[in-house]
Scaffold this motif. Structure first.
Motif, PDB file in Angstrom:
ATOM      1  N   SER A   9     -18.411 -40.086   1.259  1.00 28.90           N
ATOM      2  CA  SER A   9     -18.449 -38.668   1.634  1.00 28.90           C
ATOM      3  C   SER A   9     -19.777 -38.323   2.302  1.00 28.90           C
ATOM      4  O   SER A   9     -19.834 -37.414   3.110  1.00 28.90           O
ATOM      5  CB  SER A   9     -18.178 -37.774   0.429  1.00 28.90           C
ATOM      6  N   ASN A  38     -12.988 -35.995  -0.342  1.00 28.44           N
ATOM      7  CA  ASN A  38     -12.297 -36.248  -1.592  1.00 28.44           C
ATOM      8  C   ASN A  38     -11.843 -34.880  -2.088  1.00 28.44           C
ATOM      9  O   ASN A  38     -12.670 -33.988  -2.281  1.00 28.44           O
ATOM     10  CB  ASN A  38     -13.260 -36.906  -2.577  1.00 28.44           C
ATOM     11  N   GLU A  40     -11.195 -33.827  -4.799  1.00 27.71           N
ATOM     12  CA  GLU A  40     -11.777 -33.474  -6.095  1.00 27.71           C
ATOM     13  C   GLU A  40     -13.204 -32.940  -5.977  1.00 27.71           C
ATOM     14  O   GLU A  40     -13.770 -32.469  -6.959  1.00 27.71           O
ATOM     15  CB  GLU A  40     -11.770 -34.695  -7.021  1.00 27.71           C
ATOM     16  N   LYS A  41     -13.812 -33.057  -4.799  1.00 25.90           N
ATOM     17  CA  LYS A  41     -15.211 -32.670  -4.635  1.00 25.90           C
ATOM     18  C   LYS A  41     -15.360 -31.401  -3.813  1.00 25.90           C
ATOM     19  O   LYS A  41     -14.518 -31.082  -2.985  1.00 25.90           O
ATOM     20  CB  LYS A  41     -15.989 -33.779  -3.903  1.00 25.90           C
ATOM     21  N   TYR A  43     -18.062 -29.756  -1.132  1.00 22.46           N
ATOM     22  CA  TYR A  43     -19.081 -30.293  -0.244  1.00 22.46           C
ATOM     23  C   TYR A  43     -20.078 -29.243   0.211  1.00 22.46           C
ATOM     24  O   TYR A  43     -19.717 -28.088   0.420  1.00 22.46           O
ATOM     25  CB  TYR A  43     -18.414 -30.943   0.983  1.00 22.46           C
ATOM     26  N   THR A 130     -25.787 -36.654  -5.023  1.00 16.70           N
ATOM     27  CA  THR A 130     -25.832 -35.612  -6.051  1.00 16.70           C
ATOM     28  C   THR A 130     -27.279 -35.279  -6.412  1.00 16.70           C
ATOM     29  O   THR A 130     -27.652 -34.100  -6.492  1.00 16.70           O
ATOM     30  CB  THR A 130     -25.060 -36.071  -7.310  1.00 16.70           C
TER      31      THR A 130
END
Length: 164
Positions: A9, A38, A40-41, A43, A130
């Protein structure tokens, strides 16, 4: 022509990603950097911004191509006739997860797409997107995590961060 794919990503691209890409680019005639989303993420940067950041920090690598893709990496490889995925490994936990994905990709592709692993250099084991975002959010020095060419962009996004 030997072609590999390195996917992620890259939100943002870190010095660890950069190192893996630069090392992997020496193993292939062409290395495709596949920027993906993704579901689920959440950004900080759009796909286009992430592609732009990658282009800035890797401008000296003349055998890379940057593309965006939504879907399974193994499907991209099959569509493009590419048989090697490159993955970086930082920790023992990464190793277990990446082996799981590599095995699945081998099954899905009926043995046509294999995975190679490059270990992170010791100075990048703690580096992650992260962590870079968290440091930027609180006004810390991000240049230990991201290239100077994109540090200001990351810091500015951190200043304007609003949880979604």
């Amino acid at each position: 022509m030997k072609i590999g794919v390195y996917a992620g990503s890259f939100d943002p691209i870190t010095k660890g990603h950069q190192d893996i890409i630069e090392r992997a680019s020496k193993l292939f005639d062409k290395l495709v950097i596949l920027v993906s989303n993704n579901s689920e993420k959440k950004y900080w940067f759009t796909l286009e911004e992430r592609k732009e950041m990658i282009s800035k920090v890797l401008e000296r690598c003349d055998n890379i191509e940057i593309e965006a893709y939504s879907g399974l990496i193994v499907n991209y490889c099959e569509e493009k006739g590419i048989n090697t995925i490159v993955r970086g490994i930082r920790t023992v936990e990464d190793c277990g997860l990446e082996l799981y994905f590599a095995s699945g990709n081998m099954d899905i592709s009926s043995g046509k797409v294999d995975t190679i692993f490059l270990p992170a250099l010791k100075e990048y084991i703690y580096v992650s997107s992260t962590a870079a975002r968290e440091i930027a959010r609180y006004g810390g020095k991000v240049t230990a995590y991201v290239d100077e060419k994109i540090a200001e962009m990351v810091v500015e996004r951190g200043k304007n961060y609003k949880p979604r």
